[in-house]
Design a protein around this motif. Structure first.
Motif, PDB file in Angstrom:
ATOM      1  N   TRP A  57      -4.986  -7.018   9.091  1.00 47.22           N
ATOM      2  CA  TRP A  57      -4.682  -8.416   8.775  1.00 47.22           C
ATOM      3  C   TRP A  57      -5.899  -9.104   8.160  1.00 47.22           C
ATOM      4  O   TRP A  57      -5.799  -9.793   7.152  1.00 47.22           O
ATOM      5  N   ARG A  58      -7.040  -8.891   8.805  1.00 45.76           N
ATOM      6  CA  ARG A  58      -8.273  -9.502   8.318  1.00 45.76           C
ATOM      7  C   ARG A  58      -8.638  -8.954   6.948  1.00 45.76           C
ATOM      8  O   ARG A  58      -9.073  -9.699   6.062  1.00 45.76           O
ATOM      9  N   MET A  59      -8.445  -7.651   6.748  1.00 48.48           N
ATOM     10  CA  MET A  59      -8.750  -7.016   5.464  1.00 48.48           C
ATOM     11  C   MET A  59      -7.941  -7.650   4.337  1.00 48.48           C
ATOM     12  O   MET A  59      -8.483  -8.019   3.287  1.00 48.48           O
ATOM     13  N   LEU A  60      -6.631  -7.788   4.542  1.00 48.69           N
ATOM     14  CA  LEU A  60      -5.777  -8.386   3.515  1.00 48.69           C
ATOM     15  C   LEU A  60      -6.182  -9.821   3.236  1.00 48.69           C
ATOM     16  O   LEU A  60      -6.187 -10.275   2.080  1.00 48.69           O
ATOM     17  N   GLN A  61      -6.519 -10.558   4.280  1.00 50.16           N
ATOM     18  CA  GLN A  61      -6.914 -11.957   4.120  1.00 50.16           C
ATOM     19  C   GLN A  61      -8.176 -12.068   3.267  1.00 50.16           C
ATOM     20  O   GLN A  61      -8.255 -12.907   2.355  1.00 50.16           O
TER      21      GLN A  61
ATOM     22  N   LEU B  49     -12.343   0.915   2.027  1.00 50.34           N
ATOM     23  CA  LEU B  49     -11.401  -0.198   1.868  1.00 50.34           C
ATOM     24  C   LEU B  49     -10.249   0.213   0.951  1.00 50.34           C
ATOM     25  O   LEU B  49      -9.077  -0.048   1.249  1.00 50.34           O
ATOM     26  N   THR B  50     -10.580   0.866  -0.147  1.00 48.05           N
ATOM     27  CA  THR B  50      -9.552   1.327  -1.083  1.00 48.05           C
ATOM     28  C   THR B  50      -8.615   2.325  -0.413  1.00 48.05           C
ATOM     29  O   THR B  50      -7.392   2.281  -0.601  1.00 48.05           O
ATOM     30  N   TYR B  51      -9.188   3.222   0.396  1.00 41.67           N
ATOM     31  CA  TYR B  51      -8.384   4.217   1.095  1.00 41.67           C
ATOM     32  C   TYR B  51      -7.409   3.554   2.064  1.00 41.67           C
ATOM     33  O   TYR B  51      -6.231   3.951   2.142  1.00 41.67           O
TER      34      TYR B  51
ATOM     35  N   PHE C  16      -2.445  -9.663  -6.371  1.00 39.60           N
ATOM     36  CA  PHE C  16      -1.486  -9.177  -5.382  1.00 39.60           C
ATOM     37  C   PHE C  16      -0.088  -9.170  -5.991  1.00 39.60           C
ATOM     38  O   PHE C  16       0.298 -10.104  -6.696  1.00 39.60           O
ATOM     39  N   THR C  17       0.651  -8.125  -5.723  1.00 40.05           N
ATOM     40  CA  THR C  17       2.057  -8.070  -6.112  1.00 40.05           C
ATOM     41  C   THR C  17       2.845  -9.031  -5.222  1.00 40.05           C
ATOM     42  O   THR C  17       2.304  -9.585  -4.246  1.00 40.05           O
ATOM     43  N   ALA C  18       4.116  -9.226  -5.523  1.00 44.43           N
ATOM     44  CA  ALA C  18       4.960 -10.076  -4.685  1.00 44.43           C
ATOM     45  C   ALA C  18       5.008  -9.538  -3.258  1.00 44.43           C
ATOM     46  O   ALA C  18       4.950 -10.293  -2.279  1.00 44.43           O
ATOM     47  N   GLU C  19       5.112  -8.194  -3.144  1.00 46.48           N
ATOM     48  CA  GLU C  19       5.126  -7.572  -1.817  1.00 46.48           C
ATOM     49  C   GLU C  19       3.784  -7.767  -1.115  1.00 46.48           C
ATOM     50  O   GLU C  19       3.717  -7.996   0.096  1.00 46.48           O
ATOM     51  N   GLY C  20       2.710  -7.671  -1.897  1.00 47.82           N
ATOM     52  CA  GLY C  20       1.383  -7.881  -1.329  1.00 47.82           C
ATOM     53  C   GLY C  20       1.193  -9.298  -0.823  1.00 47.82           C
ATOM     54  O   GLY C  20       0.608  -9.527   0.243  1.00 47.82           O
ATOM     55  N   GLU C  21       1.684 -10.279  -1.593  1.00 46.40           N
ATOM     56  CA  GLU C  21       1.589 -11.678  -1.163  1.00 46.40           C
ATOM     57  C   GLU C  21       2.343 -11.893   0.145  1.00 46.40           C
ATOM     58  O   GLU C  21       1.902 -12.638   1.019  1.00 46.40           O
ATOM     59  N   TYR C  22       3.493 -11.223   0.286  1.00 51.99           N
ATOM     60  CA  TYR C  22       4.275 -11.342   1.523  1.00 51.99           C
ATOM     61  C   TYR C  22       3.488 -10.778   2.704  1.00 51.99           C
ATOM     62  O   TYR C  22       3.448 -11.374   3.786  1.00 51.99           O
ATOM     63  N   LEU C  23       2.829  -9.645   2.495  1.00 51.72           N
ATOM     64  CA  LEU C  23       2.038  -9.038   3.568  1.00 51.72           C
ATOM     65  C   LEU C  23       0.828  -9.905   3.930  1.00 51.72           C
ATOM     66  O   LEU C  23       0.441  -9.989   5.096  1.00 51.72           O
ATOM     67  N   VAL C  24       0.231 -10.560   2.938  1.00 52.21           N
ATOM     68  CA  VAL C  24      -0.884 -11.474   3.221  1.00 52.21           C
ATOM     69  C   VAL C  24      -0.401 -12.642   4.080  1.00 52.21           C
ATOM     70  O   VAL C  24      -1.063 -13.030   5.055  1.00 52.21           O
ATOM     71  N   ALA C  25       0.751 -13.211   3.731  1.00 53.99           N
ATOM     72  CA  ALA C  25       1.301 -14.315   4.522  1.00 53.99           C
ATOM     73  C   ALA C  25       1.580 -13.863   5.956  1.00 53.99           C
ATOM     74  O   ALA C  25       1.311 -14.585   6.922  1.00 53.99           O
TER      75      ALA C  25
END
Length: 290
Positions: free
Chosen positions: A6-10, A32-34, A57-66
């Motif tokens: 969670w922290r990584m994505l943020q 981090l890339t791995y 971030f892709t749309a899916e990535g933005e959802y995971l960040v949220a």
């Protein structure tokens, strides 16, 4: 996914750069890339889209960040609640503070508060008052200290009201101000608008701005060296008794700047937040009586 993910994505979302994010997270860029690739395999979606100078971030990535930010917020609230159960003043005090107040007042305030409640941990962020307001609205901090209340709808308490002065090294003729060098500094829009309103109501000519600097301290030191005059709030003039001060008014009303404590009704249920609010309000009463 866990707290580290969670922290990584943020952090990646904030930096938009893998190298900078890795530095903040104290891990190597390949690691981090791995981990990102592992998450993409786990969820079966592409999270990042690489650019020449960073990532999107892709749309899916933005959802995971949220999702990650929501989980981090829930985890923080859970920890705060559990710390609050035994009715002792402990836990993390999350403060967003105006950078001017942080520079001139906050160190002493926090030292006094921690002397009273030593088990409290601090998480302090500084910025312009509008940025602090955004921190409050996004629930990144529990308490905000801002210069002027802006449009905060929740509870707030006035911490202080100070004058705004024109200062110079030598005495000056106020009527000659449009022809004298002025030193400006980057500040909140509310203070800039107040100064501009005073100027336009007093003079027909624009000011002769000789310097524009980033920091209010730099501006004040330029004035100390006799390089021009400046218009400064009283908070930054405590060690400047050698400067000449001229009180500014619009009509009969003094030009002032207020400092406000902002908080959320739900956050005030936490012992550490309630303790800090009580400390600030008690400190204000003490200063008023002294």
């Amino acid at each position: 996914m866990d707290e580290k993910d969670w922290r990584m994505l943020q952090v990646i979302h904030q930096e938009r750069n893998i190298t900078k994010a890795a530095e903040q997270l104290y891990i190597s860029q390949p690691s981090l890339t791995y981990r990102i690739k592992q998450l993409e395999r786990e969820f079966g979606v592409k999270i990042l889209s690489r650019k020449k100078r960073g990532v999107d971030f892709t749309a899916e990535g933005e959802y995971l960040v949220a999702y990650a930010e929501n989980m981090l917020r829930q985890l923080r609230e859970t920890k705060d609640y559990l710390n609050n159960l035994d009715h002792t003043i402990k836990g993390t005090l999350r403060l967003g503070v105006s950078q001017t107040y942080a520079r001139y007042e906050l160190p002493q305030v926090l030292a006094q508060f921690l002397a009273q409640d030593p088990e409290v941990d601090l998480d302090v962020r500084t910025g312009y008052s509008l940025e602090v307001l955004q921190m409050m609205q996004q629930e990144e901090v529990s308490i905000g200290i801002v210069r002027d209340p802006y449009d905060w709808k929740g509870p707030k308490a006035l911490m202080g009201d100070e004058g705004i002065y024109l200062v110079s090294k030598d005495e000056i003729d106020m009527e000659m101000l449009p022809y004298l060098p002025r030193i400006d500094y980057r500040t909140d829009l509310s203070l800039k608008n107040r100064i501009d309103k005073w100027w336009k109501g007093t003079f027909e000519l624009p000011p002769k701005v000789a310097m524009r600097v980033d920091l209010i301290d730099t501006c004040r030191e330029m004035v100390h060296q006799g390089l021009g005059y400046a218009i400064l709030p009283e908070i930054c003039l405590k060690d400047s008794s050698d400067l000449h001060r001229y009180e500014l008014k619009i009509g009969d009303e003094k030009l002032t700047r207020q400092t406000w404590l902002l908080f959320d009704e739900n956050s005030s249920d936490l012992s550490v937040v309630d303790a800090f609010i009580g400390f600030i309000q008690g400190r204000g009463r003490g200063e008023a009586q002294s």
